[in-house]
Design a protein around this motif. Structure first.
Motif, PDB file in Angstrom:
ATOM      1  N   UNK A 153      46.786  44.644  59.924  1.00 19.01           N
ATOM      2  CA  UNK A 153      46.604  43.320  60.547  1.00 19.01           C
ATOM      3  C   UNK A 153      46.538  42.240  59.456  1.00 19.01           C
ATOM      4  N   UNK A 154      45.770  42.521  58.402  1.00 14.90           N
ATOM      5  CA  UNK A 154      45.670  41.552  57.296  1.00 14.90           C
ATOM      6  C   UNK A 154      47.051  41.273  56.708  1.00 14.90           C
ATOM      7  N   UNK A 155      47.834  42.336  56.531  1.00 13.10           N
ATOM      8  CA  UNK A 155      49.183  42.156  55.983  1.00 13.10           C
ATOM      9  C   UNK A 155      50.045  41.299  56.908  1.00 13.10           C
ATOM     10  N   UNK A 156      49.910  41.530  58.198  1.00 19.69           N
ATOM     11  CA  UNK A 156      50.705  40.765  59.169  1.00 19.69           C
ATOM     12  C   UNK A 156      50.313  39.295  59.184  1.00 19.69           C
ATOM     13  N   UNK A 157      49.068  38.997  58.825  1.00 22.73           N
ATOM     14  CA  UNK A 157      48.582  37.620  58.927  1.00 22.73           C
ATOM     15  C   UNK A 157      48.635  36.845  57.611  1.00 22.73           C
ATOM     16  N   UNK A 158      48.995  37.513  56.526  1.00 21.94           N
ATOM     17  CA  UNK A 158      48.901  36.887  55.202  1.00 21.94           C
ATOM     18  C   UNK A 158      49.781  35.632  55.084  1.00 21.94           C
ATOM     19  N   UNK A 159      50.891  35.607  55.812  1.00 21.42           N
ATOM     20  CA  UNK A 159      51.762  34.424  55.766  1.00 21.42           C
ATOM     21  C   UNK A 159      51.438  33.408  56.856  1.00 21.42           C
ATOM     22  N   UNK A 160      50.322  33.569  57.513  1.00 16.89           N
ATOM     23  CA  UNK A 160      49.887  32.676  58.587  1.00 16.89           C
ATOM     24  C   UNK A 160      50.988  32.452  59.630  1.00 16.89           C
ATOM     25  N   UNK A 161      51.431  33.539  60.265  1.00 19.19           N
ATOM     26  CA  UNK A 161      52.528  33.438  61.221  1.00 19.19           C
ATOM     27  C   UNK A 161      52.094  32.742  62.513  1.00 19.19           C
ATOM     28  N   UNK A 162      53.057  32.104  63.176  1.00 17.93           N
ATOM     29  CA  UNK A 162      52.765  31.499  64.485  1.00 17.93           C
ATOM     30  C   UNK A 162      52.747  32.557  65.584  1.00 17.93           C
ATOM     31  N   UNK A 163      53.499  33.643  65.326  1.00 13.96           N
ATOM     32  CA  UNK A 163      53.597  34.718  66.318  1.00 13.96           C
ATOM     33  C   UNK A 163      53.149  36.027  65.685  1.00 13.96           C
ATOM     34  N   UNK A 164      52.200  36.687  66.352  1.00 16.13           N
ATOM     35  CA  UNK A 164      51.757  38.007  65.905  1.00 16.13           C
ATOM     36  C   UNK A 164      52.207  39.043  66.930  1.00 16.13           C
ATOM     37  N   UNK A 165      52.922  40.059  66.446  1.00 10.71           N
ATOM     38  CA  UNK A 165      53.452  41.098  67.313  1.00 10.71           C
ATOM     39  C   UNK A 165      52.751  42.410  66.971  1.00 10.71           C
ATOM     40  N   UNK A 166      52.157  43.033  67.968  1.00 11.26           N
ATOM     41  CA  UNK A 166      51.376  44.247  67.729  1.00 11.26           C
ATOM     42  C   UNK A 166      51.860  45.347  68.669  1.00 11.26           C
ATOM     43  N   UNK A 167      52.285  46.475  68.083  1.00  8.71           N
ATOM     44  CA  UNK A 167      52.855  47.574  68.867  1.00  8.71           C
ATOM     45  C   UNK A 167      51.879  48.749  68.929  1.00  8.71           C
ATOM     46  N   UNK A 168      51.326  49.019  70.103  1.00 10.54           N
ATOM     47  CA  UNK A 168      50.490  50.215  70.328  1.00 10.54           C
ATOM     48  C   UNK A 168      49.482  50.492  69.216  1.00 10.54           C
ATOM     49  N   UNK A 169      48.622  49.552  68.909  1.00 13.20           N
ATOM     50  CA  UNK A 169      47.756  49.756  67.746  1.00 13.20           C
ATOM     51  C   UNK A 169      46.529  50.605  68.064  1.00 13.20           C
ATOM     52  N   UNK A 170      46.241  50.793  69.328  1.00  9.94           N
ATOM     53  CA  UNK A 170      44.968  51.423  69.677  1.00  9.94           C
ATOM     54  C   UNK A 170      45.113  52.883  70.070  1.00  9.94           C
ATOM     55  N   UNK A 171      46.338  53.411  69.973  1.00  9.65           N
ATOM     56  CA  UNK A 171      46.545  54.781  70.474  1.00  9.65           C
ATOM     57  C   UNK A 171      45.748  55.813  69.679  1.00  9.65           C
ATOM     58  N   UNK A 172      45.442  55.495  68.401  1.00 13.36           N
ATOM     59  CA  UNK A 172      44.697  56.460  67.589  1.00 13.36           C
ATOM     60  C   UNK A 172      43.178  56.263  67.686  1.00 13.36           C
ATOM     61  N   UNK A 173      42.753  55.299  68.504  1.00 17.22           N
ATOM     62  CA  UNK A 173      41.326  54.966  68.555  1.00 17.22           C
ATOM     63  C   UNK A 173      40.664  55.461  69.835  1.00 17.22           C
ATOM     64  N   UNK A 174      39.352  55.750  69.747  1.00 17.50           N
ATOM     65  CA  UNK A 174      38.630  56.071  70.973  1.00 17.50           C
ATOM     66  C   UNK A 174      38.236  54.767  71.675  1.00 17.50           C
ATOM     67  N   UNK A 175      37.670  54.888  72.871  1.00 17.23           N
ATOM     68  CA  UNK A 175      37.402  53.715  73.721  1.00 17.23           C
ATOM     69  C   UNK A 175      36.557  52.642  73.052  1.00 17.23           C
ATOM     70  N   UNK A 176      35.459  53.087  72.404  1.00 17.69           N
ATOM     71  CA  UNK A 176      34.552  52.119  71.787  1.00 17.69           C
ATOM     72  C   UNK A 176      35.250  51.400  70.635  1.00 17.69           C
ATOM     73  N   UNK A 177      35.980  52.159  69.814  1.00 21.11           N
ATOM     74  CA  UNK A 177      36.684  51.583  68.670  1.00 21.11           C
ATOM     75  C   UNK A 177      37.784  50.631  69.161  1.00 21.11           C
TER      76      UNK A 177
END
Ligand code: ADP
Ligand code: ADP
Length: 228
Positions: A153-177
């Motif tokens: 996420x930090x890498x994606x935001x380093x250039x201060x983009x107007x659009x952030x695109x996130x593909x299935x980032x939570x599949x490896x996480x449990x519910x609380x995480x």
């Protein structure tokens, strides 16, 4: 203003085939909107993200993202567009394992700044992502999965983009995480103004978003339409 404007778009991986993977008549998203994209595997979610990021180019129709007409740009121009306007977080994070966290982030750095400025920018992002600055000098593969995800996420935001695109980032996480990840993501500096397009299989995340898009409604999937 309009962050995404798609008109009569057709896309197919096979130029000779008459079957389109995606056919989108009209889709507009205002700047600052948070969009949840869902749909079954193979419905074209990744293809849509790659079109928005200018990785893929449609055979027909118009696609403007952040005011840029991607359909009339060369591959090189779309690369520049992506670096300036879009942050991408992939499902597998795509960090280079043997590089440090800092070098992973530096790789996509578009503006040339001194290294102390880069460190400052990283520390600001790490603060919002609840990452210890000490991790900057670790190799990416020495981090936990949750830490790697936040570095992505930090890498994606380093250039201060107007659009952030996130593909299935939570599949490896449990519910609380998963929930704390979403809260972190949406509380980051600039999140209010940034357009977010987020793909997930997980309908439990839909409540975090202002706009929900069902792939099969967005796109007249030619293959499916023909089968009916
Ligand atoms: P996802 O649901 O994340 O798209 P998939 O298993 O459908 O996962 O695809 C994984 C990767 O393989 C993606 O990068 C996709 O672009 C690619 N891919 C999927 N289907 C094909 C195909 N028929 N031919 C070539 N590459 C494909
Ligand atoms: P999703 O992300 O919703 O799983 P994709 O966009 O990955 O869907 O795939 C949509 C369709 O395009 C699927 O039928 C898939 O097999 C096909 N596809 C994806 N990537 C490629 C590719 N690189 N080459 C050919 N076909 C592909």
């Amino acid at each position: 203003c309009t962050a995404i404007d798609i008109h009569n778009l057709c896309f197919s991986y096979d130029k000779k085939s008459s079957t389109n993977i995606l056919e989108i008549e009209r889709w507009q998203v205002n700047a600052g909107e948070r969009v949840f994209v869902h749909g079954p595997s193979g419905s074209g979610k990744s293809t849509l993200l790659n079109l928005l990021a200018g990785v893929l180019k449609p055979q027909r129709g118009e696609i403007s993202v952040c005011g840029q007409a991607l359909h009339s740009m060369s591959g090189r121009q779309r690369d520049v567009f992506r670096a300036r306007h879009v942050g991408l977080v992939f499902q597998q994070f795509n960090l280079i394992p043997y590089l440090t966290v800092r070098d992973n982030i530096q790789l996509v750095r578009y503006h040339t700044h001194t290294s102390s400025k880069l460190d400052e920018a990283i520390i600001t992002l790490f603060d919002g992502l609840q990452l210890d600055p000490i991790l900057m000098d670790r190799r990416a593969d020495a981090l936990s999965v949750g830490q790697q995800q936040r570095v992505a996420i930090a890498r994606a935001l380093i250039n201060q983009p107007e659009l952030l695109i996130v593909d299935e980032p939570t599949s490896a996480l449990d519910m609380a995480a998963r929930d704390s990840f979403m809260q972190l993501l949406l509380a980051l500096p600039g999140a209010e103004d940034r357009t977010l397009v987020f793909v997930s299989h997980d309908p439990g995340l839909a409540d975090y978003f202002s706009l929900k898009v069902e792939m099969q409604q967005l796109s007249k999937h030619k293959e499916l339409a023909d089968a009916v």
